[in-house]
Design an enzyme around this catalytic site. Sequence first.
Site, PDB file in Angstrom:
ATOM      1  N   HIS A 213       0.836  -1.201   0.000  1.00 46.33           N
ATOM      2  CA  HIS A 213       0.000   0.000   0.000  1.00 46.33           C
ATOM      3  C   HIS A 213       0.869   1.248   0.000  1.00 46.33           C
ATOM      4  CE1 HIS A 213      -2.388  -3.303   1.659  1.00 46.33           C
ATOM      5  NE2 HIS A 213      -3.459  -2.677   1.288  1.00 46.33           N
TER       6      HIS A 213
ATOM      7  N   HIS B 275      -4.025   3.300  -3.457  1.00 40.67           N
ATOM      8  CA  HIS B 275      -4.183   2.787  -2.095  1.00 40.67           C
ATOM      9  C   HIS B 275      -3.465   1.468  -1.847  1.00 40.67           C
ATOM     10  CE1 HIS B 275      -6.111   1.695   1.721  1.00 40.67           C
ATOM     11  NE2 HIS B 275      -6.207   0.497   1.187  1.00 40.67           N
TER      12      HIS B 275
ATOM     13  N   GLU C  68     -17.116  -4.626  25.170  1.00 40.03           N
ATOM     14  CA  GLU C  68     -16.258  -5.811  25.236  1.00 40.03           C
ATOM     15  C   GLU C  68     -15.056  -5.691  24.301  1.00 40.03           C
ATOM     16  OE1 GLU C  68     -19.508  -5.917  24.442  1.00 40.03           O
ATOM     17  OE2 GLU C  68     -20.464  -6.731  26.241  1.00 40.03           O
TER      18      GLU C  68
ATOM     19  N   HIS D 261     -27.529 -15.851  25.333  1.00 41.63           N
ATOM     20  CA  HIS D 261     -26.516 -15.682  26.375  1.00 41.63           C
ATOM     21  C   HIS D 261     -25.816 -16.982  26.744  1.00 41.63           C
ATOM     22  CE1 HIS D 261     -28.396 -11.821  26.578  1.00 41.63           C
ATOM     23  NE2 HIS D 261     -27.731 -11.426  27.636  1.00 41.63           N
TER      24      HIS D 261
END
Lengths: 660, 660
Positions: free
Chosen positions: B31, B262, B407, B469
Amino acid sequence: MKASNGTPLTDMANAIRALSMDAVQAANSGHPGMPMGMADVATVLWSRHLKFDPAAPAWADRDRFVLSAGHGSMLLYSLLHLTGFEDMTLDQIKRFRQLGSITAGHPEYGHTPGVEATTGPLGQGISMAVGMALAERMLNARFGDELVDHRTWVIASDGDLQEGVSHEAISLAGHLGLNRLCVLWDDNEISIDGPTELSESTDVLKRFEAAGWAVSRIDGHDLAAIDAAIEAAKTSDQPVLIACKTTIGYGAPTKAGKASSHGAPLGDEEIAGARKALSWEHGPFEIPDPVVEAWRTAGAPDEHVAWTERLAASDKADAFVAQLSGEPGQGELTALEAWRQKVAEDKPALATRAASGKALEAIIGEWPALAGGSADLAGSNLTKTPDVGVVKAGDYAGQYIHFGVREHGMAACANGMSLHGGFRPHVATFLVFADYCRPSIRLSALMGQPVVYVMTHDSIGLGEDGPTHQPVETLASLRAMPNVEVIRPADALETAEAWEMALKRLEGPTILALSRQKVPHLRDDNGRDNRSERGAYILADTDRTPDVVLIGTGTETALAVDAAAALKAEGIEARVVSAPCLERFQAQDAAYRAQVVPAGIPCVAVEAALRFGWDGIIGREGAFVGMTGFGASAPAEALYDHFGITAKAVADAARGLLKS
Amino acid sequence: MKASNGTPLTDMANAIRALSMDAVQAANSGHPGMPMGMADVATVLWSRHLKFDPAAPAWADRDRFVLSAGHGSMLLYSLLHLTGFEDMTLDQIKRFRQLGSITAGHPEYGHTPGVEATTGPLGQGISMAVGMALAERMLNARFGDELVDHRTWVIASDGDLQEGVSHEAISLAGHLGLNRLCVLWDDNEISIDGPTELSESTDVLKRFEAAGWAVSRIDGHDLAAIDAAIEAAKTSDQPVLIACKTTIGYGAPTKAGKASSHGAPLGDEEIAGARKALSWEHGPFEIPDPVVEAWRTAGAPDEHVAWTERLAASDKADAFVAQLSGEPGQGELTALEAWRQKVAEDKPALATRAASGKALEAIIGEWPALAGGSADLAGSNLTKTPDVGVVKAGDYAGQYIHFGVREHGMAACANGMSLHGGFRPHVATFLVFADYCRPSIRLSALMGQPVVYVMTHDSIGLGEDGPTHQPVETLASLRAMPNVEVIRPADALETAEAWEMALKRLEGPTILALSRQKVPHLRDDNGRDNRSERGAYILADTDRTPDVVLIGTGTETALAVDAAAALKAEGIEARVVSAPCLERFQAQDAAYRAQVVPAGIPCVAVEAALRFGWDGIIGREGAFVGMTGFGASAPAEALYDHFGITAKAVADAARGLLKS
């Protein structure tokens, strides 16, 4: 504010509060605080604005309501009961969180009529709602206001907005100008650990404004203010956030406004106090008739009737019904089959990602419901077919979405589109970044949504980008998930078969694991049958009982073919099994499995990934040629040599097994 | 703007551009656009502000520089080469992205001196930088300015900011007031797919302001403006975002400002044109002496010398060195052992999450480097020990962090803290939400960072919250990951052993899978040896050669014990193997493995999860008592019955194997 029979909306809201605290108490488990806090907002929304018909939970032009804060499930169950959804009886409410009830701990799509999405894992609901709102606009662009003209409403918690996926979703919604979406944020300043100020200092309104949303702030217990804010939201040309300042556990004498009301039963004494404070003089699970009557006037069954008449009169009715079904029709099936046979004839040697792009190109014209996009890897994932229209703010007629670098939001959006109906979404990124959207893949599986995940660059074969971009454990981690099928095709023909399997599968998501690098064409049959459909099959057999079975997937199947040739020269007869989908193969009957991989014959598997999960196929005693840890940065060929994933290694492993 | 030897900074920046385009061209992969676009910003930062000593890449008080946009790795490699990091020779630059070089496709921590973090998976770098900036303040609170006084600098791309984890990280940084953190955003308006406007409409500055950051906007090619903005950032009392408007591929005649610069080599012709446009008249990989000399004056070796003197003179020197090492010292080891023996004596019957809390409580006082927190589940995960200090904005002396419902950001932050040094981070949530932070767990493993993941509510045993869960595939998905150890202890004693294993392990992360529900105490030994350390061991044996081996993990080990008793009553001799860590067990020598699980004796494994991955232990012919799909919402005992995970089922499975 009163209902048409004169019942104050406050009483209607208190019915939600009472049912919620009673049900949580009976279950001795659950979250009373949020339903009690948001009862006023929910009452105004459901009784005065939400377009739905309790007698027809699946009416296509209904408003969608998503309880992103799924832990407050009793809010939704109360609403479904009070408004008269047939299955949601008082008995179900009393059996909240018990085995076999439809009142599960968190709302579960498919388990409970009226539940639009499975929520509980925070951030997913609001993000799926973005997909629903997008699907609504896209369907509207195709079928017009007379058939598609509804809104998506969300109740979201602080936790929903802390989750990263919410950022991806709200910036996408803002970018796409999804003004039919309205999020009611339960701004109660309480999280599980205590006051939100323990972990949060964000100016949420400013954050949403930055993402291109219209915002307002109201007292979430002021019925007139709620009503006005919702009314205003309907005329917005941007998605709308309404911050509803509420008191969690509203009405509870000592626990209101505190974390203690969030996730545990209030206790008998507190409940008695709440009844008093709310002037709710009815016994547990008792709702007085006028309140029930008031609730039963909610919804818009008359609009449903009118819509049904419009549909019947519409010349687009058949197309609409077909597109909504999600099932491939005869045209689609024919296109898939024709493409398979053409590939069998042409025998192109392509990277499987390229073969996938060609397959999609061949069928997308036949299939208006196919829509999707990539997380800023259009040129790599190759799902942006030539001439496909791009979905933009205000112009939703296209079939391709530039999702940006938002894998998680993209997958959640796909779930929302699929739940909404009308589209079979496909979403794409590199296979290793399945990790970024894994919570949404899990929901695709749990909700049984047939999202197609196009995951390219599926091994060290991606080369120079190195171990951060090279999946080694990703195949295993996805195969481990229930109700997911991972298909890793070996060549262009298997890729055509894989798309066919994915699009014919309606009961859950499919992951296509596709190569960056070119593969030879391996199959010499006419492509009349989809041979991948049973998960694994004999690609090349021996004249007599084989000495060894070589099993390959994806790009490594060619190595097994080469190894078999080398072994044959030494008089070792090796069968080659191509195994594009291990889950399918393991779901076949024992006879088919034994026919393909017979007991007692040594097995060698080859896959440029970890062995984990393979012992179920090849046995502990089988040999495995693959990775033993993370990859490295180098050209692909150098890596295959370096890690010893070669035809020679496969042949050597076979020789080793036969010697011992 | 000129270096002290009179070399214009523009020439220094052009050296980065030239090396980057030459190396990408030589590799035919990489890149070039980002290094060329951000060369000016990086030159000002590294030559005039960054505190570092090229001769001592590990100097504790250096500024940290994180290239969050890891795909622009040639920017970093160029800087390391030009400033004189010994290992980063010109030859390494020429071998960019080749096997065995230290110039991997994306920067890899531990592989390349001077690389502070492995980046490339977008959003991770900026989020780890938050952990570094936090660790700096926390270490400063303990050792003062004389030993700890540095900054964390980040270069981030549009993609980094689109990723959801960036939201979690920046809101945490704002909340904690981490003013030593400065993010230089490469605002080049180009993504892989094309102009960022294809997918992005966010007002980024407003977004960061909403999160509590100070923001500014500059022309990223105006050296004086860059210098002034960085200088201003040093006096901010908030974390700082500097939006640097740049031209991707700056200098390339036809590709500058376009996506084509890019992620692919520019090509010889374009490179020649860029040389001309930049007035850089040197051959490939050629850097003129004055430019090299100018670069070699960068950094602050003198500050390093002064710091070393301060450390030598400090009465906190020993404590500082000990805390930085990350290794448990004698005190810590003694505390762990003492706790283990106490538990063996007390034999408490606790949920393993509760036993974990007690273990942490017993050792945290001995271990100042232990620091961590939970994603808004303090009362569930039980890692917030009594009397622990809470980390707050401006007050960093505590050892507990309220991470909020973040999280992913939490795990990335833990990686950053661990990379920074001085802390052994532990982070906590429900096991099923490992999915939310999986990309960061993968980086813990890949970078070899010993983060302790405390994952409670590890099965259907969490009960009423239901399938969203309840992990069923999560254990398998984590066991599949290289360099991760998953430990699922059976009782309080194994939990003490698990913490000991986790804290003694330095080479990678450990996941503690802990129960919500209570378990009996199973071990009757004196706890003198850590019996879990080999992954699996004989918990209860038979007098003669066993008829069957029952293997359990975690809460289900007790079922195996009960089943063995039932079988014994029928004359069937069953060995019980406790297997808290399958990875450890499989890493033992063959003799030990055969001693514990002998070949030829039928095996039954019991675990309230899927079978996936177990065939490697018990063989295809082994029996497995566990889950076969997603869970359900009901009290835990009802679920164990419903899904048939009982001592009776284990005994029945053993009987079945012995019959066949």
